[in-house]
Design a protein around this motif. Structure first.
Motif, short mmCIF file in Angstrom:
data_model
loop_
_atom_site.label_atom_id
_atom_site.label_comp_id
_atom_site.label_asym_id
_atom_site.label_seq_id
_atom_site.Cartn_x
_atom_site.Cartn_y
_atom_site.Cartn_z
N LEU A 172 0.83 -1.20 0.00
CA LEU A 172 0.00 0.00 0.00
C LEU A 172 0.87 1.26 0.00
O LEU A 172 0.60 2.21 -0.75
N PHE A 173 1.89 1.27 0.83
CA PHE A 173 2.75 2.44 0.94
C PHE A 173 3.49 2.69 -0.37
O PHE A 173 3.54 3.83 -0.86
N VAL A 174 4.06 1.63 -0.94
CA VAL A 174 4.80 1.78 -2.20
C VAL A 174 3.87 2.24 -3.32
O VAL A 174 4.22 3.11 -4.13
N CYS A 175 2.67 1.67 -3.36
CA CYS A 175 1.72 2.08 -4.41
C CYS A 175 1.34 3.55 -4.26
O CYS A 175 1.20 4.28 -5.25
N THR B 92 11.87 5.27 -0.64
CA THR B 92 10.75 4.35 -0.48
C THR B 92 11.19 2.90 -0.59
O THR B 92 10.77 2.04 0.20
N ALA B 93 12.05 2.62 -1.57
CA ALA B 93 12.56 1.26 -1.74
C ALA B 93 13.32 0.80 -0.50
O ALA B 93 13.19 -0.34 -0.04
N GLY B 94 14.13 1.70 0.07
CA GLY B 94 14.89 1.35 1.27
C GLY B 94 14.00 1.08 2.47
O GLY B 94 14.18 0.10 3.19
N TRP B 95 13.02 1.94 2.68
CA TRP B 95 12.11 1.74 3.81
C TRP B 95 11.34 0.44 3.66
O TRP B 95 11.16 -0.29 4.64
N ALA B 96 10.91 0.15 2.45
CA ALA B 96 10.20 -1.10 2.20
C ALA B 96 11.10 -2.29 2.50
O ALA B 96 10.67 -3.28 3.11
N GLY B 97 12.36 -2.21 2.07
CA GLY B 97 13.29 -3.31 2.29
C GLY B 97 13.53 -3.60 3.75
O GLY B 97 13.53 -4.76 4.20
N VAL B 98 13.73 -2.55 4.55
CA VAL B 98 13.97 -2.73 5.99
C VAL B 98 12.75 -3.34 6.66
O VAL B 98 12.88 -4.29 7.46
N ALA B 99 11.57 -2.83 6.35
CA ALA B 99 10.34 -3.34 6.99
C ALA B 99 10.10 -4.80 6.61
O ALA B 99 9.76 -5.63 7.47
N LEU B 100 10.25 -5.13 5.33
CA LEU B 100 9.99 -6.49 4.87
C LEU B 100 11.00 -7.49 5.44
O LEU B 100 10.65 -8.59 5.87
N LEU B 101 12.29 -7.10 5.41
CA LEU B 101 13.31 -8.02 5.90
C LEU B 101 13.13 -8.29 7.39
O LEU B 101 13.31 -9.43 7.84
N GLU C 30 2.46 16.42 -0.44
CA GLU C 30 3.26 15.70 -1.44
C GLU C 30 2.57 14.46 -1.99
O GLU C 30 2.75 14.12 -3.16
N THR C 31 1.83 13.76 -1.15
CA THR C 31 1.22 12.50 -1.59
C THR C 31 -0.30 12.53 -1.50
O THR C 31 -0.95 11.51 -1.78
N GLY C 32 -0.88 13.65 -1.12
CA GLY C 32 -2.31 13.81 -1.14
C GLY C 32 -3.04 13.07 -0.02
O GLY C 32 -2.41 12.49 0.89
N ILE C 33 -4.34 13.09 -0.10
CA ILE C 33 -5.17 12.42 0.89
C ILE C 33 -4.88 10.92 0.93
O ILE C 33 -4.80 10.31 2.00
N VAL C 34 -4.66 10.34 -0.24
CA VAL C 34 -4.35 8.90 -0.31
C VAL C 34 -3.07 8.59 0.44
O VAL C 34 -3.02 7.67 1.27
N GLY C 35 -2.02 9.35 0.17
CA GLY C 35 -0.75 9.11 0.83
C GLY C 35 -0.81 9.33 2.32
O GLY C 35 -0.20 8.57 3.10
N LEU C 36 -1.53 10.36 2.76
CA LEU C 36 -1.66 10.62 4.19
C LEU C 36 -2.39 9.48 4.89
O LEU C 36 -1.96 9.02 5.96
N LEU C 37 -3.48 9.01 4.31
CA LEU C 37 -4.23 7.90 4.91
C LEU C 37 -3.38 6.63 4.98
O LEU C 37 -3.44 5.89 5.97
N VAL C 38 -2.60 6.39 3.94
CA VAL C 38 -1.73 5.20 3.94
C VAL C 38 -0.67 5.32 5.02
O VAL C 38 -0.38 4.35 5.74
N LEU C 39 -0.07 6.51 5.16
CA LEU C 39 0.95 6.70 6.20
C LEU C 39 0.37 6.47 7.59
O LEU C 39 0.97 5.78 8.42
N LEU C 40 -0.80 7.03 7.86
CA LEU C 40 -1.45 6.82 9.16
C LEU C 40 -1.77 5.33 9.36
O LEU C 40 -1.60 4.80 10.47
N THR C 41 -2.20 4.66 8.30
CA THR C 41 -2.49 3.22 8.39
C THR C 41 -1.25 2.43 8.74
O THR C 41 -1.28 1.51 9.57
N VAL C 42 -0.13 2.78 8.10
CA VAL C 42 1.14 2.08 8.35
C VAL C 42 1.55 2.22 9.81
O VAL C 42 1.87 1.22 10.48
#
Length: 443
Positions: A88-91, A120-129, A353-365
């Motif tokens: 979701l965050f990457v999308c 974004t790629a780095g943050w995703a990598g750390v979280a997934l690993l 920077e990422t709009g309502i969609v990005g803000l909601l995703v960040l809060l969800t994360v």
């Protein structure tokens, strides 16, 4: 010590050293780079995305993806909420990037958008690993322990900088790395030095210490015999240096830790903790006259001091920027402080920077990190694991509140730490629910 931790350590000791080079080993190296190597150093052409920790984070993503090549080595097993969160965050970031590319971008903003994808790629990598690559509770404990050790190191550097003004980290040099142009060796507030150690700003340093404090407390409370003393030293180091950052965000982070941790403790622990905090405040008042008063004013003057007024004035961008691109924003990383203005609120900056969609995703994360840790606490019957889960929840709670007080994604140490803690919450959720379901953990 819990049976699960003891059994895990026995299993680890029975394997050859080569077999222990796993995702935790990579994460441990990442923790060292994140805390010990100053975040102000970057690979010049990469800019903000070129910090050593940022590069190591991208390597974590490569490690994770490469491990998926075969069924024997793949870390992807069973249900893992962090995978969904990362997708979701990457999308959201990719959608924001695509929206930015639909309009003509100045060169600086275009480069910043590209750097945003690397981050974004780095943050995703750390979280997934962390979420999928930590095989057992004892290996998660190893990551926690190394994080706290790194926190102790930077606390020592920060204490020296506060009392002497000497920036030891600033005297380091690394081949191939340059210092960020915006770096200032020492800041001050009300005649007090504001240390930053290996972070890029005292606010970042204070929030990092606040996020690490509950993890340090867990290690001290459940330390094996012979190690309690050194574990409590780390707690006191972090606790003493945190207010020296003279940062409202750090003080509020400390309050959040107390609110989350104290209610689950036995009454005698709570009373002892309150007494110790009182003694530390008196000691700090005696050693550094005026510091406690300055910190008190920072909190009581919220709403009227210049710092708060500046943050309140930031909301002018809601009418001038957000209304024109409300859903996907203007592009992650493209709202440059030197071109526009500094937004001391990550949620507001994400909205721009990422709009309502990005803000909601960040809060969800961020909220999901809290809920995963709390769910792990409920799923476990082991007191030590339950306490660890609450401490990781406290760390995520600090991130949740502090992201509203400064633009956290502009600071590499705290951003990387948040995603690492998120991954650890996911690992703890997976491990406790596997045990509850009777699934044998990975070896």
């Amino acid at each position: 010590m819990s049976l699960s931790l003891s059994a895990g350590r026995t299993a680890a000791a029975s394997r050859p050293l080569l077999g222990q080079v796993d995702g935790v080993t990579v994460l441990s190296l990442f923790v060292i780079v994140l805390t010990v190597v100053p975040a102000r150093f970057v690979v010049g052409p990469l800019g903000a995305a070129g910090t050593p920790a940022g590069i190591m984070a991208v390597l974590c993503l490569f490690w994770y993806i490469s491990a998926m090549i075969t069924a024997r080595t793949t870390p992807v097993r069973g249900t893992q909420p962090v995978r969904t969160l990362v997708v979701l965050f990457v999308c959201a970031m990719l959608a924001s990037y695509a929206a930015a590319m639909t309009r003509p971008l100045p060169g600086l903003e275009s480069n910043a958008a590209d750097r945003g994808l690397i981050l974004t790629a780095g943050w995703a990598g750390v979280a997934l690993l962390a979420a999928d690559g930590i095989p057992r509770i004892d290996r998660l404990e190893a990551v926690r322990r190394r994080l706290v050790t790194g926190g102790g190191i930077i606390a020592v550097l920060g204490g020296i900088q506060f009392f002497t003004g000497l920036d030891l980290a600033g005297h380091l040099a690394f081949p191939g790395l340059t210092t960020a142009t915006q770096y200032t060796s020492l800041l001050a507030r009300d005649e007090f030095n504001r240390p930053m150690a290996t972070a890029t700003h005292p606010i970042e340093f204070g929030v990092v210490l606040a996020m690490l404090l509950p993890l340090a407390v867990h290690g001290a409370v459940y330390a094996p015999e012979g190690k309690k003393g050194r574990r409590w030293v780390l707690v006191f180091l972090i606790l003493m240096v945190l207010p020296m950052t003279v940062s409202r965000s750090a003080v509020l982070g400390l309050a959040v830790v107390c609110v989350v941790i104290l209610p689950i403790w036995p009454a005698i622990w709570r009373v002892t903790a309150i007494l110790v905090l009182g003694v530390l405040m008196v000691a700090l008042r005696a050693v550094v006259p005026g510091l406690i008063g300055t910190l008190t004013n920072l909190v009581t003057d919220i709403g009227s001091d210049s710092s708060t007024v500046t943050r309140t004035n930031d909301y002018v961008v809601l009418g001038t920027t957000v209304v024109h691109k409300p859903w996907l924003g203007r592009g992650f990383g493209t709202y440059l402080p030197k071109t526009y203005r500094i937004l001391d609120n990550q949620y507001l900056l994400s909205l721009v920077e990422t709009g309502i969609v990005g803000l909601l995703v960040l809060l969800t994360v961020i909220l999901s990190g809290w809920f995963m840790a709390r769910s792990a606490r409920r799923a476990s019957t082991d007191p030590e694991v339950r306490h660890m889960a609450q401490c990781f929840a406290a760390s995520m709670a600090v991130a949740l509140f502090s992201f509203g007080t400064f633009d956290a994604f502009s600071f590499p140490m705290v951003a990387n730490l948040m995603f690492l803690v998120l991954g650890c919450c996911g690992a703890l959720w997976r491990l406790t629910h596997e045990k509850q379901a009777g699934v044998t953990p990975q070896v």
